[in-house]
Motif scaffolding. Structure first.
Motif, PDB file in Angstrom:
ATOM      1  N   GLY A 211       1.638  -0.967   8.242  1.00  0.00           N
ATOM      2  CA  GLY A 211       2.318  -2.265   8.370  1.00  0.00           C
ATOM      3  C   GLY A 211       1.311  -3.468   8.543  1.00  0.00           C
ATOM      4  N   ALA A 212       0.156  -3.144   9.046  1.00  0.00           N
ATOM      5  CA  ALA A 212      -0.756  -4.188   9.175  1.00  0.00           C
ATOM      6  C   ALA A 212      -1.469  -4.490   7.958  1.00  0.00           C
ATOM      7  CB  ALA A 212      -2.086  -3.669  10.239  1.00  0.00           C
ATOM      8  N   GLN A 213      -0.881  -4.045   6.809  1.00  0.00           N
ATOM      9  CA  GLN A 213      -1.423  -4.495   5.392  1.00  0.00           C
ATOM     10  C   GLN A 213      -0.430  -5.795   5.065  1.00  0.00           C
ATOM     11  OE1 GLN A 213      -2.391   0.075   4.186  1.00  0.00           O
ATOM     12  NE2 GLN A 213      -2.434  -1.548   2.468  1.00  0.00           N
ATOM     13  N   VAL A 214       0.637  -5.920   5.921  1.00  0.00           N
ATOM     14  CA  VAL A 214       1.537  -6.968   5.264  1.00  0.00           C
ATOM     15  C   VAL A 214       1.606  -8.433   6.188  1.00  0.00           C
ATOM     16  CG1 VAL A 214       4.095  -7.374   5.126  1.00  0.00           C
ATOM     17  CG2 VAL A 214       3.413  -5.096   4.538  1.00  0.00           C
ATOM     18  N   LEU A 215       1.469  -9.358   5.564  1.00  0.00           N
ATOM     19  CA  LEU A 215       1.645 -10.751   6.480  1.00  0.00           C
ATOM     20  C   LEU A 215       2.905 -11.372   6.367  1.00  0.00           C
ATOM     21  CD1 LEU A 215       0.093 -13.081   7.784  1.00  0.00           C
ATOM     22  CD2 LEU A 215      -0.167 -14.093   5.470  1.00  0.00           C
ATOM     23  N   ARG A 216       3.721 -11.224   7.421  1.00  0.00           N
ATOM     24  CA  ARG A 216       5.318 -11.615   7.416  1.00  0.00           C
ATOM     25  C   ARG A 216       5.538 -13.074   7.567  1.00  0.00           C
ATOM     26  NH1 ARG A 216       7.710  -9.294  12.058  1.00  0.00           N
ATOM     27  NH2 ARG A 216       5.830  -9.724  12.926  1.00  0.00           N
ATOM     28  N   LEU A 217       6.218 -13.683   6.540  1.00  0.00           N
ATOM     29  CA  LEU A 217       6.271 -15.213   6.660  1.00  0.00           C
ATOM     30  C   LEU A 217       8.005 -15.559   6.086  1.00  0.00           C
ATOM     31  CD1 LEU A 217       3.425 -15.626   4.130  1.00  0.00           C
ATOM     32  CD2 LEU A 217       3.374 -16.381   6.455  1.00  0.00           C
ATOM     33  N   GLY A 218       8.794 -15.080   7.351  1.00  0.00           N
ATOM     34  CA  GLY A 218       9.924 -15.392   6.782  1.00  0.00           C
ATOM     35  C   GLY A 218      10.803 -14.357   5.938  1.00  0.00           C
ATOM     36  N   ARG A 219      11.217 -14.932   4.864  1.00  0.00           N
ATOM     37  CA  ARG A 219      11.684 -14.089   3.755  1.00  0.00           C
ATOM     38  C   ARG A 219      10.589 -13.498   2.748  1.00  0.00           C
ATOM     39  NH1 ARG A 219      15.060 -17.143  -0.966  1.00  0.00           N
ATOM     40  NH2 ARG A 219      14.595 -14.883  -1.737  1.00  0.00           N
TER      41      ARG A 219
END
Length: 381
Positions: A211-219
C-alpha cells in the motif's frame, strides 16, 4: 465511525498505529534482500535460500538478531506516537501483538521468522470506504494483516468493504529480479541471483505490492511500478476500482515505496526528496508547489555498530504523517525538515523516533489512516 480515507492530508479522525512488541530478528532471505535492495548498507552479503517446511535451519545463516535495547526504545517511541495522536483528538486503534511463542510463519512452500505488525501502512491500502489487503513482498510478513483483523472487522460491521488481493506462493520464481539486476545503487545481494531455487509451487511472476507504493489524492491514485510483480498488482487494482478511482502509473520512482520520496501535504503542495522526483509524477502534479528540504545531517541519527543492519536511506524522515492540511508529525531529530515546513506555514508536531533506520519506517509507515474528513475529490484536472 465508518471507514473513510481518500487522501493523505485532510483532518485525521481515526488511525491504526503499529506494534513493535516481540521484534527479535530480521530474516535474511530473497524477499527481504530484494525489498531493501536500494538501502541495505551492511557489507557481509549472502543469499540464503528459502527454507522448505521440515528442513533444518542452519544456525546464524538466515536470521540477524536485533539488539533488544533498540527494540525497547522503539516500543517507547511507538507508544509516544500513539499518545501524541490521541492528544490531537485522533482515535487510535492498535493491532494484535505477536505472541512470543509465535516465532515462524509457514506455508506449503517455505518457512520464515515472524515480525510484528509495525509498518502497518505496507500490507493494506485504504481507498475510500474499502480495505484492500495487498499481496505481501516479504515472506516474514505473509500473515501480518491477520493481526489487524479485529480492527478491520469493526469497520466491516459498520459498512466498509473488505477485499483481499490474490495471495502469492512467494517461491524464488515468483520474484521479478530485473530491478535488482539493473540497479546501480549500493546495496542488495552481491552473490548472483540469476538462478533462483526451484519449487514444486512455482507459478511464475506473481502480484507482490504494498500500500505504501500508492499516493492517494481523492479519486486519483498514483502507483509506483518497478517490477512485473508491481505491474500485475496495479493492473488488478485498476480493474477492481474501475469507475471509482483513476490509477496513474509512475515507473521506478524507487524500488517500491514512494512515501519517503513524495508525500502530498495538502492540495497543491508536495513534500519531495528532490525536484527530479516531481518530473516523474503525473502531469497534473507537476504544477503543484514543491517543498524540498535540505539533505539530512548524519548526526540526526544514532551511530550504530558494524553488526547492526541499517535498512533505510538518510531520507527516512521525509516519511511524515499529516494530521490535517496544516499540521504535520515530524521527527524531532530532523530540525532541518522542521524549519523548512514551518517556513511554509505548517504547524509541526515534533515526535521522538530514534531507530527508524533499523526498522524500516517513519511515521507514515507506522500508521494506517482509516478515517479522514476528505472525499473523492478531483485534484488533478
Amino acid at each position: 465511525m465508518r471507514l473513510n480515507s481518500y487522501d493523505e492530508w485532510s483532518p485525521l479522525k481515526e488511525v491504526i498505529v503499529g506494534s513493535a512488541l516481540n521484534y527479535t530478528s530480521h530474516e535474511r532471505e530473497l524477499s527481504f534482500e530484494l525489498f531493501f535492495h536500494d538501502n541495505i548498507v551492511r557489507s557481509e552479503w549472502y543469499y540464503p535460500r528459502l527454507t522448505t517446511p521440515g528442513a533444518p535451519r542452519l544456525p546464524g545463516t538466515t536470521r540477524t538478531p536485533i539488539k533488544q535495547r533498540y527494540v525497547e526504545e522503539l516500543i517507547e517511541d511507538v507508544e509516544g506516537i500513539a499518545k501524541t495522536l490521541e492528544s490531537l483528538s485522533v482515535k487510535v486503534h492498535r493491532p494484535l501483538d505477536v505472541d512470543p511463542s509465535t516465532t515462524e510463519v509457514r506455508t506449503p512452500a517455505w518457512t520464515a521468522s515472524v515480525v510484528p505488525p509495525l509498518n502497518v501502512r505496507d500490507n493494506t491500502l485504504i481507498v475510500g470506504d474499502e480495505i484492500i489487503e495487498t499481496p505481501p513482498m516479504i515472506r516474514s510478513r505473509y500473515f501480518e494483516t491477520q493481526l489487524l483483523k479485529p480492527v478491520f472487522a469493526e469497520y466491516f460491521r459498520a459498512g466498509a468493504r473488505w477485499t483481499v488481493m490474490p495471495r502469492p506462493f512467494m517461491t524464488d520464481a515468483s520474484f521479478d529480479l530485473s530491478y535488482a539486476r539493473s540497479s546501480a545503487s549500493a546495496g542488495g545481494p552481491t552473490e548472483p541471483i540469476s538462478e533462483p531455487e526451484s519449487s514444486p509451487y512455482d507459478v511464475g511472476f506473481e502480484m507482490l505490492f504494498d500500500g505504501a507504493q500508492v499516493l492517494r489524492l481523492g479519486r486519483d491514485l498514483v502507483a509506483n511500478i518497478s517490477t512485473e510483480n508491481h505491474a500485475l498488482a496495479v493492473n488488478w487494482l485498476e480493474r477492481h476500482l474501475e469507475g471509482r478511482f483513476r490509477i496513474h502509473r509512475v515507473h521506478r520512482l524507487s524500488d517500491s515505496h514512494i512515501d519517503s520520496m513524495v508525500l502530498a501535504l495538502r492540495p497543491g503542495t508536495l513534500l519531495v526528496r528532490s525536484p527530479e522526483v516531481a518530473e516523474k509524477l503525473p502531469v497534473g502534479l507537476r504544477s503543484w508547489d514543491l517543498i524540498v528540504p535540505p539533505p539530512p545531517e548524519r548526526n540526526n541519527f544514532p551511530q550504530y555498530e558494524d553488526d547492526d543492519l541499517v535498512l533505510t536511506s538518510l531520507f527516512i524522515d521525509l516519511n511524515v504523517l499529516s494530521v490535517g492540511p496544516d499540521t504535520v508529525l515530524v521527527n524531532e531529530a530532523c530540525p532541518e525538515l522542521v524549519r523548512t515546513l514551518e517556513r511554509h506555514r505548517f504547524t509541526v508536531v515534533p515526535v521522538r523516533h530514534r531507530h527508524r533506520r533499523l526498522f524500516g519506517g517513519g511515521f507514515h509507515c507506522f500508521t494506517l489512516d482509516t478515517v479522514r474528513e476528505g472525499g473523492p475529490e478531483n485534484y488533478l484536472d
